[in-house]
Design a protein around this motif. Structure first.
Motif, mmCIF file in Angstrom:
data_model
loop_
_atom_site.group_PDB
_atom_site.id
_atom_site.type_symbol
_atom_site.label_atom_id
_atom_site.label_comp_id
_atom_site.label_asym_id
_atom_site.label_seq_id
_atom_site.Cartn_x
_atom_site.Cartn_y
_atom_site.Cartn_z
ATOM 1 N N LEU A 1 0.855 -1.182 0.000
ATOM 2 C CA LEU A 1 0.000 0.000 0.000
ATOM 3 C C LEU A 1 0.894 1.236 0.000
ATOM 4 N N PHE B 1 -1.583 1.194 -4.763
ATOM 5 C CA PHE B 1 -0.758 0.037 -4.457
ATOM 6 C C PHE B 1 0.413 -0.073 -5.436
ATOM 7 N N TYR C 1 -2.985 1.760 -8.993
ATOM 8 C CA TYR C 1 -1.885 0.841 -8.725
ATOM 9 C C TYR C 1 -0.797 1.021 -9.788
#
Length: 370
Positions: free
Chosen positions: A263, A271, A355
């Motif tokens: 994280l 992420f 992400y």
């Protein structure tokens, strides 16, 4: 007064003999449900279809398929008893199947019923059927004498070969009650005289919200689990060392993968996802010279890029359906102190996560690449 040791031994032998006889008599009097399928009938009723194994005194085995209609799964077994020559028991249940329409409504009541039954194994496989479970289980297949055993063997070998994620009763229950991951179940379809696993159903809580092909499911498992002996076929374009473009199809097996998910931002969850993958080049179709080490390096990079593109597409699809089958929420929950995260809260966050995906692929230089 103490009894002689020899007398105690005789009593034990006699007790064991009578117990054994009693068990044989019970087996002769019951029908063992090995597989069950559920189809909706209107808004309230359901049809249960049970594959029943019967054992007679001659030690032969007979397979019956019984359908019944009721308001509940247990009620279906009670109604099925009215059509059976032996008392139906579910202690040998190995596979439970749910019609796709039923799965879209939610399978929690059915899964809870299985979990509460102490006679049913936690290792019972669950699956979603595209179409009628009754038609799939009742069809007289030319080369499948026992459809219940066939389905169990099929799902088990695909799970062992890492082509399916864990879809046991225990595994699905764990995913359902975990705050940061959703269940994924195999999709099964009757294909003429065969029964085929067509891919996976992705769930949000206990409801089916989307489908993945077998190929797309490979990329879910890359992120969700680690591979130890996986395999996949990939097709992509590749420019060799001479600048010539090739369309290449590769088959990679003996795949070994590991993942790291971190994280990087908690307020608007983001992420870092790092996949490390090794595999053997089992087959390659395309006019590319792999005796040239530079071409091998180009091939490794092209395979890594292909995996990255496909993984991004699958993540995007699952995000649109708000199904976290990857387990990003579990990483978030374990990384944020006192998060007190509920599943509903995570689904609100999950659909907007970002992400950064990095894929590092390398070939184990054996076989065709040597």
């Amino acid at each position: 007064m103490k009894k002689p040791k020899s007398l105690l031994i005789i009593i034990a032998i006699v007790s064991f003999t009578f117990t054994g006889c009693a068990e044989r008599k019970v087996l002769e009097d019951i029908g063992l449900i090995t597989t069950v399928g559920y189809d909706p009938l209107g808004k309230k009723k359901m049809r249960s279809t049970m594959v029943v194994m019967e054992i007679n005194p001659e030690a032969t085995q007979k397979i019956n398929v019984i359908s019944s209609v009721a308001l509940s799964s247990k009620g279906g077994r009670i109604d099925g008893n009215l059509k059976a020559s032996k008392v139906l028991q579910s202690g040998q249940l190995r596979v439970a199947l749910y019609n796709e329409k039923l799965a879209k409504r939610g399978i929690k009541p059915f899964v809870d019923t299985l979990a509460r039954d102490p006679s049913i194994s936690d290792l019972t496989y669950l699956g979603i059927v595209e179409g009628s479970t009754k038609e799939l289980l009742k069809h007289q297949y030319k080369n499948i004498p026992d459809i219940g055993q066939h389905l169990f063997n099929q799902i088990e070998q695909l799970t062992d070969k890492e082509q399916l994620s864990n879809a046991t009763l225990q595994g699905v229950q764990q995913n359902y009650f975990s705050e940061g991951i959703d269940p994924i179940l195999p999709l099964i379809i009757r294909d003429g005289e065969y029964v085929r696993v067509s891919g996976n159903a992705i769930m949000r809580n206990d409801k089916m919200v989307g489908k993945l092909t077998a190929m797309e499911s490979f990329f879910v498992k890359l992120i969700r689990d680690d591979y130890h002996a996986g395999s996949v076929e990939l097709t992509f374009d590749l420019n060799d060392t001479n600048g010539k473009k090739h369309t290449v199809t590769t088959v990679i097996d003996t795949i070994n993968s590991s993942k790291e998910i971190e994280l990087s931002r908690k307020n608007d969850p983001s992420f870092n996802l790092d996949l490390k993958i090794k595999g053997r080049l089992l087959e390659v179709q395309g006019a590319i010279d792999l005796m040239n080490p530079k071409n091998v390096s180009l091939l490794e990079k092209a395979i890594g890029d292909k995996i990255k593109r496909e993984a991004i597409e699958v993540i995007t699809y699952c995000k649109k359906r708000n199904s976290d089958v990857f387990g990003f929420g579990e990483v978030y929950r374990s990384s944020v102190r006192h998060a007190n995260l509920t599943k509903s809260q995570w689904h609100q966050k999950y659909k907007d996560i970002t992400y950064d995906l990095q894929v590092n692929f390398s070939l184990v230089r054996t076989g065709i690449t040597e």
